[in-house]
Design a protein around this motif. Sequence first.
Motif: not given
Length: 500
Positions: A174-191
């Motif tokens: 679950r920590s891996t899924v959460t890390t992936a989620l936050w990475s996506m959320l952080a990169g989405l506005p930049v993209l």
Amino acid sequence: MRRAGSVRAKTAIGATAVVAVALVAAGVAVLLALRGSLGGQADADAEAEARRVAVQIAAGTPYRGLELPDAEDHPVQVVDRDGRVLAVSDGLESISGTGVPGVTPDPGAGTGRDDDDDADDPEVGQVGDVGWHGEGRATVDGESAAYRFAQVEVTDPRDETVLVNAGASLEDRRSTVTTALWSMLAGLPVLLAVVAGVTWWVTRRALAPVEGIRREMAAITASADLSRRVPEPDSGDEVARLARTTNDTLAALEASVERRRRFVADASHELRSPIASLRTQLEVGAAHPELLDLPGAVADTVRLQNLAADLLLLARLDADERPARESFDLGGLLRAAVDRRTGDRIPVDVDTDGADTDGSDTDGAGTDGAGTSGAGRSKVEGAGGAARVAGSRGRVARVIGNLLDNAQRHARTVVTVQVRAEGAWVVLRVDDDGPGVREADRERVFERFVRLDDARSRDEGGAGLGLAIARDIARAHGGDLTLTEAPSGGARFEFRLPRV
């Protein structure tokens, strides 16, 4: 935001929204796939641990002597069919999700073999299939965590069936899924910011020529200078085609405005002479009635009336007024028009061989320009063929009358008219044996208010509208009017209409 930038803004917003939806959908799919994959790995780990313990039980290992994994990583619970706890991992304080909440082994749990069993007895139990997978929680050393559990059924050497419940931790997964989620959320506005910026820049460059066209069109509108043209980019794309089309439209407008300007100037000039002459005669008549030139006044009035009628007809033709549609025989209309011309100075030889007529079209030929004055009489001969056309009988008769009037002005001894059905066309040819028209001037004669050097006399040549009207009527009927050289060396006018 300025209106000029609205297209860029809409394009950037639209592209960003599409990319955002696509990225969110892709991110959700990736996270679901990642979560499912990690959950499958947890099920496999839990099943492997359950089977490892089950193999020991099937081999007859006493429950107290089972080698159980660390409870924090893989909590294990062994129970019998009655729900009695036979063995648990060290440090396991509570468990849920296995169906049996107990974590304290029953003191009466056996060893997996009878005490009097021969140590050399090779009999062993059997490991069964996985009964189920499920999710639950376990508390180890005071800390509760989520686990995926697998249950394996095993039969020990005493032929007793027990159940082995083993778990695999979900916290790291679950920590891996959460890390992936936050990475996506952080990169989405930049993209999305990059997408919006690139779209804005590309759209701005693509629409820059359009803005140039708009500015030039605004300047043309403000200055009313139709000779100016918008810039044409070299890109060869839709914008370049738009610029070319705009310049073509401006050229057509400029030509139209110039034609109208010349038309108004020429019409004013042509109207000025008869009006001035008529006014002079009336003023003289008012002061000296005995000096009034009444026939001249009537002639000026008739000429003024005819000129006004010509100008009105030209205005209707310019407005693309569609003529009435009726079917009639062109040969019959020609003969009727010639029969009405009682004053021609030169006889008209009419040849309708190849033009079918039964005489039904000889009435109502129209008087629109078909009449003239003179001393001659027309000669009519020939019949046969099929030459029916569709359109306005009166306007077609006007064309015939204008062509005959022109031929009468220039012919020396004879005027010949032919009507022929030629394929999909009906062709009327008017020939005279006059001086003809130079090839360089053959298109000019169809311009309005144009009188060539040998026909500059207003009394003989009119206002220069007859042939222009004739060609406009021909083209309004889907045909044409052209000028070539007659076999006699004079002028040949060829009036062509679609055949019915």
